[in-house]
Design an enzyme around this catalytic site. Structure first.
Site, PDB file in Angstrom:
ATOM      1  N   HIS A   1       0.664  -1.211  -0.056  1.00  0.00           N
ATOM      2  CA  HIS A   1      -0.038   0.037  -0.027  1.00  0.00           C
ATOM      3  C   HIS A   1       0.989   1.371   0.140  1.00  0.00           C
ATOM      4  CE1 HIS A   1      -3.886   2.171   0.655  1.00  0.00           C
ATOM      5  NE2 HIS A   1      -2.932   2.919   1.420  1.00  0.00           N
ATOM      6  N   CYS A   2       0.351   2.247  -1.035  1.00  0.00           N
ATOM      7  CA  CYS A   2       1.477   3.256  -1.082  1.00  0.00           C
ATOM      8  C   CYS A   2       0.803   4.518  -0.922  1.00  0.00           C
ATOM      9  CB  CYS A   2       2.065   3.387  -2.515  1.00  0.00           C
ATOM     10  SG  CYS A   2       3.121   4.988  -2.791  1.00  0.00           S
TER      11      CYS A   2
END
Ligand code: ZN
Ligand code: ZN
Length: 408
Positions: A185-186
Site C-alpha cells: 500500500h503506497c
C-alpha cells in the site's frame, strides 16, 4: 546567512527530537539524560496536555486528535498524496517562474515533457481499481496465478471479504479489499500497488527521477557562472576548495530559494525514487513482490531453525491414495486422516486451471517440533536454504519484466 542558520538549527533540533524519541527507550540509555528526555516528551508531556484538555474542554481535543491519528495512519486518506502534489507543484512553479527568462529555448521546450509524466502516472496509480478483488471478478483473479504451495495455498479465506484468497493476493485494511498480486500500500498515491498499476508506479519513479535530474541540471546551468573556480589551482590545494566554497555560497545567494533551493532539493532527493526503482527492478528480476519478500524472509528464518521440510505433490498424492485405497483399507480412518493432511497442505489435484506457464511440483511445510510430519518421515527432506525451493512466480528476469509491463 540568517535564514540558513535558522534552517540548520531547526533541522538539528528535529534530528535530536527524533533520536530521543526513537532511542530513549533502549535499556542502555534508559538511565541517561536521553532516557529522561524521552519519558518527558513521550509520556509526561502528553499526560499533562491530556489533563489540561480534560479540565478545559472535557477531553474533546484528545478524542479529536485520536480520531485524526486513526484517520492518518489506519484509513485510506489522501493527505500524503496532497502533500506530495503540493511539494511537486510548488517547487516546479517557483522554479519555472524565476528560471524561465534565464534559459534558452532549447532547454525550456523539454520542461513540459519531463513535468507532465509524474502527474499522469500518479493519476494512473491512484485511480486504479481493477486490482480490488470483488465477487464480480473473483473467479478471474483465481485463474491469474497458480498456488505455489509455499507462500500461497488454496483454501485460505479472507475473513473480511469472505472470499477465497487468490495466489499472490493480500488483504489491505486501508483499501478494504483483497488486492490482486499485491505489492504494497503506497500512501503517496493513496492506493495499493498490485496487478495492473504496479507498472505505473515504476514509471512514476522513473519519471520523478528524470524530472529531478533535469531540474537540478537547469539550476546548475543558471548558476554555473558563479561556480567558476580558478582552473590553475590544483585540486589538492586549499585555495581551490576555499574558492569553490565561496563560489557555492555566491551561487546559492544569487539563485535564492527558487533556483538554488529547488535545484539542491531536486539533486539531493533524486536518489530516492531512482534507488527505490532499482530495488523494485531487483524484486522483478527475482520474481517477487514486496509482500512476498517478507514471506520468503520468514521461510529463510525457519529454515535456519531447521524446522522446514520439502516434498513433492506427486509423492504426497500417491501416499494419500495408497493410504486410502491400499493398506488404508485395513484402517479407513488412517487413510482418511492422511488424505485430510494432504488437503490441509493444499495438495489437491483440482487447483484452478490457470494460464501461468508453470505449475507447482513442490510442497514445503514448517513443523512445530522440528521433526518431519509424523507417519510420513520417508517422504520429507529437511531443507536449509531458499536455494532448495523453487520460486514458481519467477519466470526468469526478462520474462518477469514483460509480465509486469503487461500489467500482470
Ligand atoms: Zn480481503
Ligand atoms: Zn491498500
Amino acid at each position: 546567512m540568517g535564514v540558513l542558520k535558522n534552517i540548520a538549527i531547526g533541522v538539528l533540533a528535529l534530528t535530536l527530537l527524533t533520536f530521543v524519541a526513537l532511542f530513549g527507550q533502549l535499556p542502555a540509555l534508559r538511565k541517561t539524560p536521553i532516557g529522561w528526555l524521552q519519558r518527558a516528551l513521550c509520556l509526561r508531556l502528553p499526560a499533562a496536555l491530556k489533563a489540561i484538555d480534560s479540565r478545559a474542554t472535557g477531553g474533546k481535543i484528545t478524542s479529536k486528535s485520536k480520531r485524526l491519528g486513526r484517520y492518518l495512519f489506519y484509513e485510506q486518506n489522501p493527505v500524503v498524496l496532497i502533500l506530495f502534489l503540493v511539494l511537486l507543484t510548488g517547487s516546479a512553479a517557483l522554479f519555472i517562474w524565476n528560471a524561465l527568462y534565464q534559459l534558452p529555448l532549447g532547454l525550456v521546450l523539454p520542461i513540459p515533457v519531463v513535468l507532465i509524466p509524474p502527474y499522469w502516472f500518479t493519476y494512473l496509480c491512484a485511480s486504479h481499481k481493477t486490482h480490488y478483488i470483488r465477487p464480480a471478478n473473483h473467479q478471474d483473479r483465481l485463474h491469474d496465478y497458480p498456488y505455489d504451495h509455499v507462500l500461497f495455498r488454496p483454501g485460505t479465506v479472507c475473513k473480511t471479504c469472505n472470499l477465497a484468497k487468490p495466489a499472490r493476493s493480500k488483504h489491505c485494511s486501508l483499501c478494504g479489499y483483497c488486492v490482486a498480486k499485491c505489492d504494497h500500500h503506497c500512501p503517496w498515491v493513496n492506493n495499493c500497488l498490485g496487478r495492473g498499476n504496479y507498472r505505473y508506479f515504476l514509471a512514476l519513479l522513473l519519471a520523478l527521477g528524470i524530472l529531478q535530474i533535469y531540474g537540478a541540471g537547469l539550476s546548475y546551468w543558471i548558476l554555473k557562472p558563479y561556480l567558476d573556480v580558478d582552473n590553475t589551482a590544483s585540486y589538492l590545494s586549499s585555495d581551490y576548495w576555499l574558492e569553490l566554497g565561496d563560489g557555492i555560497v555566491d551561487a546559492v545567494n544569487m539563485g535564492g530559494l527558487s533556483i538554488a533551493g529547488v535545484g539542491l532539493l531536486a539533486a539531493t532527493t533524486a536518489a530516492l525514487p531512482l534507488g527505490l526503482l532499482g530495488y523494485h527492478c531487483y524484486l522483478i528480476w527475482a520474481g517477487m513482490t514486496t509482500n512476498e519478500t517478507q514471506k520468503w524472509a520468514d521461510w529463510r528464518d525457519d529454515m535456519s531453525d531447521a524446522i522446514v521440510f520439502r516434498t513433492t505433490r506427486d509423492k504426497l498424492l500417491t501416499h494419500a491414495h495408497l493410504r486410502s485405497y491400499g493398506d488404508g483399507e485395513a484402517n479407513p480412518m488412517n487413510g482418511a486422516a492422511h488424505k485430510g493432511l494432504a488437503d490441509d497442505l493444499g495438495v489437491t489435484e483440482d487447483d484452478p486451471c490457470v494460464s501461468w506457464p508453470i505449475r507447482s511440483a513442490q510442497v514445503i511445510v514448517r513443523t512445530n517440533d522440528g521433526k518431519p510430519p509424523r507417519g510420513q518421515e520417508a517422504l520429507w527432506t529437511r531443507i536449509w536454504s531458499l536455494s532448495d525451493v523453487d520460486n514458481l512466480y519467477d519466470l526468469g528476469g526478462w520474462d518477469n519484466f514483460m509480465e509486469v509491463l503487461h500489467g500482470r
